[in-house]
Every structure is written in structure tokens, then in C-alpha cells.
Design a protein around this motif. Structure first.
Motif, PDB file in Angstrom:
ATOM      1  N   THR A  60     -44.117 113.809  31.167  1.00 18.91           N
ATOM      2  CA  THR A  60     -44.940 114.124  32.337  1.00 18.91           C
ATOM      3  C   THR A  60     -46.411 113.952  31.952  1.00 18.91           C
ATOM      4  O   THR A  60     -46.729 113.661  30.795  1.00 18.91           O
ATOM      5  N   GLY A  61     -47.289 114.187  32.897  1.00 22.87           N
ATOM      6  CA  GLY A  61     -48.718 114.153  32.599  1.00 22.87           C
ATOM      7  C   GLY A  61     -49.080 115.162  31.521  1.00 22.87           C
ATOM      8  O   GLY A  61     -49.904 114.878  30.644  1.00 22.87           O
ATOM      9  N   ALA A  62     -48.454 116.344  31.568  1.00 19.91           N
ATOM     10  CA  ALA A  62     -48.716 117.366  30.536  1.00 19.91           C
ATOM     11  C   ALA A  62     -48.241 116.875  29.173  1.00 19.91           C
ATOM     12  O   ALA A  62     -48.903 117.098  28.150  1.00 19.91           O
ATOM     13  N   GLY A  63     -47.092 116.196  29.146  1.00 17.56           N
ATOM     14  CA  GLY A  63     -46.591 115.639  27.889  1.00 17.56           C
ATOM     15  C   GLY A  63     -47.518 114.562  27.355  1.00 17.56           C
ATOM     16  O   GLY A  63     -47.805 114.501  26.162  1.00 17.56           O
ATOM     17  N   ASP A  64     -48.010 113.708  28.242  1.00 17.02           N
ATOM     18  CA  ASP A  64     -48.965 112.673  27.836  1.00 17.02           C
ATOM     19  C   ASP A  64     -50.242 113.295  27.272  1.00 17.02           C
ATOM     20  O   ASP A  64     -50.810 112.804  26.293  1.00 17.02           O
ATOM     21  N   ALA A  65     -50.681 114.391  27.883  1.00 17.10           N
ATOM     22  CA  ALA A  65     -51.902 115.062  27.407  1.00 17.10           C
ATOM     23  C   ALA A  65     -51.706 115.596  25.988  1.00 17.10           C
ATOM     24  O   ALA A  65     -52.595 115.462  25.141  1.00 17.10           O
ATOM     25  N   VAL A  66     -50.546 116.177  25.717  1.00 13.82           N
ATOM     26  CA  VAL A  66     -50.276 116.699  24.373  1.00 13.82           C
ATOM     27  C   VAL A  66     -50.231 115.553  23.366  1.00 13.82           C
ATOM     28  O   VAL A  66     -50.788 115.658  22.269  1.00 13.82           O
ATOM     29  N   VAL A  67     -49.587 114.456  23.728  1.00 14.13           N
ATOM     30  CA  VAL A  67     -49.538 113.295  22.831  1.00 14.13           C
ATOM     31  C   VAL A  67     -50.962 112.820  22.525  1.00 14.13           C
ATOM     32  O   VAL A  67     -51.299 112.512  21.385  1.00 14.13           O
ATOM     33  N   GLY A  68     -51.811 112.793  23.539  1.00 17.20           N
ATOM     34  CA  GLY A  68     -53.206 112.391  23.333  1.00 17.20           C
ATOM     35  C   GLY A  68     -53.951 113.338  22.409  1.00 17.20           C
ATOM     36  O   GLY A  68     -54.709 112.900  21.537  1.00 17.20           O
ATOM     37  N   GLN A  69     -53.737 114.627  22.579  1.00 18.03           N
ATOM     38  CA  GLN A  69     -54.403 115.615  21.722  1.00 18.03           C
ATOM     39  C   GLN A  69     -53.950 115.493  20.275  1.00 18.03           C
ATOM     40  O   GLN A  69     -54.775 115.524  19.352  1.00 18.03           O
TER      41      GLN A  69
END
Length: 105
Positions: A60-69
Motif C-alpha cells: 500500500t502507500g503506507a508500505g511504500d513509505a516504509v520502504v522509502g524510509q
């Protein structure tokens, strides 16, 4: 390793059974982890249109954000190590790690 290489196994959509093989873990164990990630909002599950028994996993978008962090943090560590030992020695280090990782597969 650049952020692009760290996107993980689930860049678009993957099946639990395929990921379990890649990760060398049981489908049941991975399924439990995926269910947890789904409850937390990091992935979503959908039925596989090609196989009713299989589930598709999508970040999800939240998962993508964690991957980016995480990618940004790892990039910072790599930059610090490169600055500490020099670009040439760091390149050798990365090459050796890549060879070792390939042998584990």
C-alpha cells in the motif's frame, strides 16, 4: 546498493507461495507475517485470478513509505561507511557481500 535495488521482492504484486520460495520460509509462516502487515495497513491481499487458492500481495502507500524510509536510512549508512573506508575499499566490500549473498541462494 541504491534505493532502487532495495525495493524488495514485492515491487508490484507477488504471490505468497512465490515469495516463500524466494525467502526460503514456509508459506504458512510467511502467510502469518503477511496477515500482520495487512492488519497494519502495509500490504493488501487479493485473490489471484489465475489460481483461486493463491493470494496476491501488493504494498500500500503506507508500505511504500516504509520502504522509502528504510532505503534512505540504508543509503545514509552506506555513505558513512564509504566515507570511512574510501570508495575503492567500499566497492570491494560490496562485491564480496554480493558474492556471499549469491551463494546463499
Amino acid at each position: 546498493m541504491s534505493a532502487g535495488h532495495r525495493q524488495g521482492l514485492v515491487d508490484e504484486v507477488a504471490r505468497i507461495v512465490d515469495l516463500s520460495g524466494e525467502l526460503r520460509v514456509s508459506s504458512q509462516g510467511l502467510g502469518q507475517l503477511v496477515k500482520h502487515l495487512e492488519r497494519e495497513g502495509y500490504v493488501e491481499l487479493a485473490a489471484d485470478p489465475d489460481d483461486r487458492r493463491a493470494k496476491l500481495i501488493r504494498r500500500t502507500g503506507a508500505g511504500d513509505a516504509v520502504v522509502g524510509q528504510v532505503s534512505a536510512l540504508l543509503d545514509g549508512v552506506e555513505q558513512a561507511w564509504r566515507a570511512e573506508v574510501g570508495a575503492e575499499r567500499f566497492a570491494v566490500f560490496r562485491e564480496v557481500l554480493g558474492e556471499l549473498a549469491a551463494k546463499l541462494r
